[in-house]
Design an enzyme around this catalytic site. Structure first.
Site, PDB file in Angstrom:
ATOM      1  N   ASP A  45      48.461  47.304  33.846  1.00 32.83           N
ATOM      2  CA  ASP A  45      47.563  48.129  33.039  1.00 32.83           C
ATOM      3  C   ASP A  45      48.323  49.124  32.155  1.00 32.83           C
ATOM      4  O   ASP A  45      48.122  50.341  32.250  1.00 32.83           O
ATOM      5  CB  ASP A  45      46.573  48.873  33.962  1.00 32.83           C
ATOM      6  N   GLU A 219      36.645  44.059  30.746  1.00 31.40           N
ATOM      7  CA  GLU A 219      37.193  45.361  31.128  1.00 31.40           C
ATOM      8  C   GLU A 219      38.352  45.686  30.195  1.00 31.40           C
ATOM      9  O   GLU A 219      38.623  44.979  29.224  1.00 31.40           O
ATOM     10  CB  GLU A 219      37.665  45.340  32.589  1.00 31.40           C
TER      11      GLU A 219
HETATM   12  O1  FUB Z   1      44.526  47.135  37.943  1.00 34.08           O
HETATM   13  C1  FUB Z   1      43.206  47.177  38.443  1.00 34.08           C
HETATM   14  C2  FUB Z   1      42.252  46.593  37.470  1.00 34.08           C
HETATM   15  O2  FUB Z   1      42.634  45.251  37.157  1.00 34.08           O
HETATM   16  C3  FUB Z   1      42.236  47.278  36.144  1.00 34.08           C
HETATM   17  O3  FUB Z   1      41.507  48.462  36.158  1.00 34.08           O
HETATM   18  C4  FUB Z   1      41.702  46.203  35.281  1.00 34.08           C
HETATM   19  O4  FUB Z   1      41.851  46.418  33.902  1.00 34.08           O
HETATM   20  C5  FUB Z   1      42.484  45.013  35.776  1.00 34.08           C
HETATM   21  O5  FUB Z   1      43.759  44.953  35.194  1.00 34.08           O
END
Ligand code: FUB
Length: 344
Positions: A45, A219
């Site tokens: 991330d 996301e």
């Molecule tokens: O790293 C945890 C979660 O997985 C993140 O918040 C998302 O974007 C995905 O990468």
């Protein structure tokens, strides 16, 4: 057309040879700027922040062992002046720094921005009862490397504030964008993309929470602006053919839209069903940060819950659209590709 010099090709070959195979890298000697970019910890991330001649790279920190999917309890920060050599500054913040957080290894994707000489760190963590579900907190520091402290003593966004879409896990992955007129905007979400203005103090919402319609939004939104155009990169899954995430993007004439879908920046990543964008311009070159899972550290092999940040050059077409990015082992250890005789 893409051209590489002989020297670049040699560097790529050396990098690949030193990295071993693509199924997992043992990293000892590698060309600086090769992928995985950071090799001292499992990181994911990426949230790069340009401050003068330095880039600070904020990361989540995978500490999962065995079959655990995700375990993350702090956020790391690194810095670099050339994006090839990185200095670790350790944790910028820990989920326990938010007293209202459940603190159960839910320190997910975060981003820091600078405003008026202070640094603000927006981070999702699970909230304690009775306000269950993911929430977004904001930390503040006088230094880009932290330590950040809770700026409010309470969450900025809680599960109860977003009533459309999914419950419990939709208030994640904040990205903050400060427009040219100084207005800060907060975007986040999981299957629903939310947008709200922030007050100038950066620690309070200013007005209603809107939703932004985007095809296959999953996301990881990331906002940026280039030549007067707004860009929104995000992780997407094809709902008709669910599998690994890809990175898609949309463009708009204003932050509130209308957002027009423009396609994929890059496809699914290697060894991880998640992928997450971080995009910056630094010293007249654009960069695309993401994560895959190709790093081995000691006995810990690559896994979905043990990811590794990577970086590639990012190029634009004359109409402002983004050229698709190929995920490479060489990363930015080689010179950028040359398009139409002009280095992008
Ligand atoms: O790293 C945890 C979660 O997985 C993140 O918040 C998302 O974007 C995905 O990468």
């Amino acid at each position: 057309m893409m051209r590489r010099s002989f020297c670049d090709s040699l560097l790529v070959a050396m990098s690949l040879a030193m990295a071993g195979c693509t199924g997992g890298h043992h990293l000892t000697e590698r060309a600086p700027g090769s992928n995985p970019l950071l090799t001292d910890a499992f990181t994911a991330d990426p949230a790069p922040l340009v401050v003068g001649d330095t880039v600070y790279l904020y990361t989540t920190h995978d500490i999962a062992t065995g079959d655990v999917l995700y375990a993350m309890n702090d956020w790391l920060v690194y810095s670099s002046q050339d994006l090839r050599h990185w200095q670790s500054h350790g944790p910028a913040m820990r989920e326990t720094d938010f007293s209202w957080a459940l603190a159960n290894n839910s320190a997910w994707a975060a981003q820091a921005v600078e405003k008026d000489g202070k640094f603000y760190f927006y981070a999702p963590v699970k909230h304690k009862d009775p306000d269950r579900g993911f929430a977004i907190g904001v930390g503040v520091s006088n230094s880009a490397t932290g330590p950040f402290v809770d700026a409010r003593g309470s969450a900025l966004v809680t599960n109860g504030m977003t009533t459309v879409g999914r419950d419990y896990d939709q208030d994640i992955d904040p990205t903050v964008f400060i427009d040219d007129d100084g207005t800060p905007w907060l975007m986040w979400g999981h299957f629903t993309c939310f947008l709200v203005k922030l007050k100038p103090n950066m620690t309070e919402l200013d007005g209603e929470i809107r939703t932004i319609e985007l095809p296959d939004f999953t996301e990881g939104p990331w906002l940026f602006k280039r030549e007067g155009r707004y860009y929104l990169a995000y992780a997407s899954i094809d709902e008709d053919n669910p599998g690994n995430e890809r990175i898609a993007y949309a463009m708009a004439p204003s932050i509130t839209g209308p957002w027009q879908y423009k396609g994929l920046i890059t496809g699914e990543t290697r060894n991880s069903f998640t992928i997450h964008p971080g995009i910056i311009e630094f010293k007249d070159q654009w960069y695309f940060f993401y994560h895959d899972a190709l790093l081995t550290i000691g006995d810990l092999k690559p896994a979905t819950g043990r990811r590794a940040i990577a970086v590639e050059y990012l190029d634009f077409n004359p109409d402002g659209t983004i050229r698709p990015v190929t995920q490479t082992d060489a990363g930015i250890s080689v010179q950028p590709a040359v398009h139409g005789g002009v280095a992008q």
